[in-house]
Every structure is written in C-alpha cells, then in structure tokens.
Design an enzyme around this catalytic site. Structure first.
Site, short mmCIF file in Angstrom:
data_model
loop_
_atom_site.label_atom_id
_atom_site.label_comp_id
_atom_site.label_asym_id
_atom_site.label_seq_id
_atom_site.Cartn_x
_atom_site.Cartn_y
_atom_site.Cartn_z
CE LYS A 293 20.79 15.40 12.99
NZ LYS A 293 20.64 16.09 14.35
N GLY B 277 21.49 5.70 17.29
CA GLY B 277 22.41 4.88 17.81
C GLY B 277 22.71 5.15 19.31
N GLY B 278 23.19 4.26 19.87
CA GLY B 278 23.49 4.22 21.56
C GLY B 278 22.01 4.42 22.28
CG ASP B 279 19.68 5.63 26.12
OD1 ASP B 279 19.09 4.78 26.44
OD2 ASP B 279 19.20 6.92 26.41
CG ASP C 46 20.41 8.87 14.04
OD1 ASP C 46 19.68 9.60 13.38
OD2 ASP C 46 20.51 8.98 15.30
N PRO D 75 25.29 0.32 20.23
CG PRO D 75 27.31 -0.56 21.62
CD PRO D 75 25.69 -0.51 21.29
CB THR E 45 25.03 4.76 26.33
OG1 THR E 45 26.00 5.96 26.01
CG2 THR E 45 25.31 4.27 27.85
N GLY F 34 33.81 1.98 18.95
CA GLY F 34 33.46 1.07 19.94
C GLY F 34 32.45 0.09 19.73
CG MET G 212 29.60 13.22 20.27
SD MET G 212 27.92 14.16 20.23
CE MET G 212 27.45 14.11 21.98
#
Length: 509
Positions: free
Chosen positions: A63, A94-96, A41, A18, A124, A206, A177
């Site tokens: 994006k 980003g994240g998982d 990303d 994150p 995540t 976060g 989201m």
C-alpha cells in the site's frame, strides 16, 4: 504440530521490522524459510524478500499513502483462501503487526474459519527510528514514559487525539504516519499547553540506508518538515530526549551511510561483500546475475578424479571449484590419503581459506590474485615437466594454462563447472537501475560483468559506475563501455576501501 499446520493450512503473521534483515527476528526468518506463499507489504525491504526460497509464491499487496494497491478486506480474503488450500502462509508486515499494523483485522477472518495462526512480533519503527537517530525514547533525566500515537486520519477529518492527556503525561510522544498531519499535531500540542521550544524531531525512512532526520523545536517543526520536504514513511518524536540526537547518533556517522550499491554475484552464492557493505551503512541490492552449473558427473571429470596420483600440483582458481571438487571426492569415497602427495595452489586468500577448511594449506598464492600472476607464481615453485591440474570453470582465463605450457609445465584443465548468465535476474536488475541516474555496481569477476550486461535488455553503460576486483574484470568492463575503477588489490576488503574512497569524494563534491 508442524504436520498439523501443513494439513490444515497455517498463517504466520510476521513483523518484518523497519528495514533490513538484521532487524528481522529469528522466528520470522524460520517461517520465511518454510513458507509455501508469502504475502508482503510495500515497506518490507528487498533484503528480507531475498530470503524467500526460490519456488515460493510471492503476493505483493503493498500500500502507498493515498493509493491502496490491494484493499484490506481483499488481503484478509487472500490469507484465508491460501490457508484453506493447506498452505503454509507467511504474512510479512513492516514493523510490528499489532502496532497500528491492522494485524488484528487480518486474524479475524482466520479465527472465524478455524485457521490456525501465530503472531511473530516485529521491531516497530516507533522504537527503531529514534534509536537509529540517537534518540532514547526514555531517559531518567527527561521522562518516565513513552506514548505511541497514530496520526493517520481520514481525509478532511480532524485528528482524534486527546492532546491534553498526552501533554499531561510529560512523556516522550511518538507519532506514526504523521507527515501529512504535522500541522494538526503541532497546533494540538501547543493548544494543550506544551511550550513551543520543546525539542522535536522527524525521521524519514527510519533504520534504512537513506534515513534522514530533522531535529528542531515544536514551534519550528512544520516549517522544517516543509523545507526539507520530508515524506512518508516518517516518525515524529516530541520530547526533550530529542536534544540527545546529535550526541548519540551512530547510524548517520557510518562511512557508507546513504550510499546505494548493487552487488553482482552468482545465484547460489552469498558473499561477504554484501554483509560488510551493509555493516558500513550502505544499502545493498544483491543482484544474482550468473548461474554456476556443476560438471562433476561428466565422465572426463570422474576419470581425472580417479587419476590424481599422476599429478604433482592441484590448483584452484575459485571458491566454487574447491567446494565442488571436495564434495565429489567424498561422494566417491575418497579422502585426504588420495591427495597426500600433492602440493596446492590457490588464486587468492578466499579460495585458500575454503581450501584450508578442507584440511589443506595452499603452497602457492600469488601476490596479485588473478590467473596470470598465479601462473607466474607457479613457475617459480615448480620445475620443468611438473604435472599441474587446474581445477576451474570452463570459462576461466585461458592465459593461466597457456603460460604454464609455454614454460614447459604439463598443465591440464579440469573443468568442474560452467558459468552462465542468469536470465531470471533480468527483471530484478532492471528494477534496481530504472530510477537511478547512476548506480554503483561491484564486479568480482569477468563473468559477473558478462552476466550483468546480458541480463539487461538495451543495456545502457552510461548509468553504471563499476568497481572491479582485478585486471581481468576491469578488462571486461572496459569492453562493454562501463565507466569503472579497480581495487588496489584483488580482494573484497580492497574493493570496500575503494568504495569508501569514491563515496567520500562524492560527498565532498
């Protein structure tokens, strides 16, 4: 296996986590280090992007909500085409990748064309954001399950979520989201029987330096999101565990939480200042603005290395000087026996520490860590006609040698490297400063001030607040009209204390 990957082309689908590099897995870091091309990303942090080796191709497919810079099908094609060239491709997400990251879609085309791949899981935001906000998503006193739901929806379409089933679990609900769908989430949960006083929270950015959180009730969630102007990326948590946030919140209590600061440095040097600032909660933008170029192969340098027996003192004014000097000594087949007759000087504790790693204790370290005070300390410990070799940069402070010569010491310079502005860093620095009304910038030497200013066309000093390590650095900042302050001592730790002092005053104001 590694050879096979390179022959066929290979894609590593890497979850970047994150935020900063601290939450990137070691496996992910290993793949970044050996990549030929990195496809990344929008939410991949600059700290992680800085880990990409120079010369590696970078493809930005980021994006933004409501605007797709590169379509998903195009991303899939990019990965395939790069792998078919026989390249080691790292896809940073980003994240998982498999938690609403569309990672499965990106593998389909690769699998159809027999391209080997590996998925490296990432942390995540569904777990990291609550953790950084002091919210345990499970707790024996509150719930026995956690449920992760995407609230992403197509425009003008209702949420396709089974709210009755979610409410029936009695578990913690984490919506990703979901900022644009807050009203639908609240209405759906209330209609399914959840009480309006159920604890809820929304966490913006976060696990990042600018993380914001709102802890409220389900009934007040929409109003609070609108009042606080919460924006994506944000995570919504619903469940009684949210009531623990104030008690367990550790991240927002860090002394530099919310501060953004630029750390100037040499291109090839990652110092301790950045890492210490990050540990205190700051967002650090590393801006390499100077390049060091070795002069160790020049005839004049080589000849002096072979004549060390002529000198009484060997004095170092930088960490780089120590490293270059001893690396070249070893290359020439020399060792400590060639230096056993010498005494050693160091401009400060960091230089002395690197010298100690080479097996030599500094006999002279000034109380104030700059060239003038180093000269004064050497004069106390040496006698007239003492032969002193100054190992340093060509652009070093001329006053060091001048003061020694004035006091009848035989001081000679050994210029082992040059310092030059890093023009490659110009675009990076401009990007960092472009959207800031005023940015804090650290300067650890006069040369970093010089390199920073020369890297920026149409330099605007009014946008900079400098934190300088010592008097020589401060003098250069003053020459360029940079508003600045100076650390109490010429050390990294003293700079950090000054930064904390400034930030505390800013928050009080």
């Amino acid at each position: 296996m590694e050879k096979d990957k390179m022959q066929k082309g290979f894609v590593a689908l890497v979850g970047a986590g994150p935020g900063g590099a601290g939450l990137l897995t070691r496996r992910g870091g290993e793949y970044i280090a050996k990549a030929d091309v990195v496809v990344f990303d929008r939410l991949v942090s600059s700290e992680i992007l800085d880990m990409i080796p120079s010369g590696v191709e970078k493809i930005d497919v980021g994006k933004i909500a409501g605007f797709h810079k590169v379509g998903q099908s195009d991303i899939n094609t990019i990965l395939l085409e790069q792998a078919q060239k026989g390249r080691m491709v790292v896809r940073l997400k980003g994240g998982d990748p498999f938690v609403f990251g569309r990672g499965g879609e990106e593998l389909e085309l690769l699998e159809q064309h027999n391209i080997p791949f590996e998925v490296v899981p990432g942390i995540t935001s569904a777990i990291a954001a609550p953790s950084y906000a002091g919210i345990p998503v499970t707790h024996r006193d509150f719930c026995s399950s956690v449920h992760i739901i995407t609230a992403h929806q197509k425009e003008n379409e209702p949420l396709k979520i089974n709210f009755e089933a979610l409410v029936g679990t009695g578990g913690t609900l984490v919506f990703l989201m979901g900022v644009s769908a807050v009203q639908g989430i609240v209405n759906g949960l209330l209609a399914a029987g959840m009480t309006s006083n159920t604890a809820a929270a929304v966490i913006e950015n976060g696990a990042r330096y600018n993380q914001r959180k709102v802890v409220t009730s389900l009934g007040q969630l929409l109003e609070q999101v609108q009042q606080q102007r919460i924006k994506s990326p944000a995570v919504i948590i619903v469940g009684d565990v949210c009531s623990l946030s104030d008690k367990y919140d550790w991240f927002s209590k860090l002394p530099l939480h919310g501060m953004e600061i630029v750390v100037t440095r040499a291109t090839d040097k990652l110092g301790s200042l950045s890492s210490k600032l990050r540990e205190l909660g700051a967002s650090v933008q590393d801006c390499p603005c100077i390049v060091t170029a070795s002069r160790m192969q020049e005839d004049g340098v080589q000849s002096k290395l072979k004549e060390l027996h002529k000198y009484d003192w060997l004095v170092f004014t930088s960490v780089q000087g120590v490293q270059l000097f001893f690396d070249e000594m070893r290359a020439l087949g020399m060792d400590w026996r060639n230096l056993s007759h010498l005494k050693f000087g160091a401009v400060g504790p960091q230089t002395a520490a690197i010298l100690a790693q080479q097996g030599f204790v500094a006999d002279c370290i000034p109380e104030v860590f700059d060239g003038v005070h180093l000269a004064q300390s050497l004069l106390v410990q040496t006698e007239a006609q003492a032969k002193i070799l100054l190992v340093r940069a060509t652009q070093g402070n001329a006053l060091l040698r001048e003061k020694l010569l004035e006091a009848d010491r035989c001081a000679e310079d050994l210029f082992v490297y040059d310092i030059m502005p890093d023009t490659v860093a110009a675009e990076r620095i401009q990007t960092v400063l472009r959207d800031s009304e005023q940015m804090y910038v650290t300067f650890t030497s006069a040369s970093t001030v010089e390199g920073f200013v020369k890297s920026i066309p149409n330099f605007d000093a009014s946008k900079i607040k400098g934190i300088c390590i010592g008097e020589q650095t401060e003098q250069r900042a003053r020459e360029y009209g940079i508003a600045h302050c100076i650390a109490a001592q010429a050390t990294v730790d003293s700079m950090i204390e000054k930064i904390k002092e400034i930030y505390d005053a800013t928050k009080r104001a």
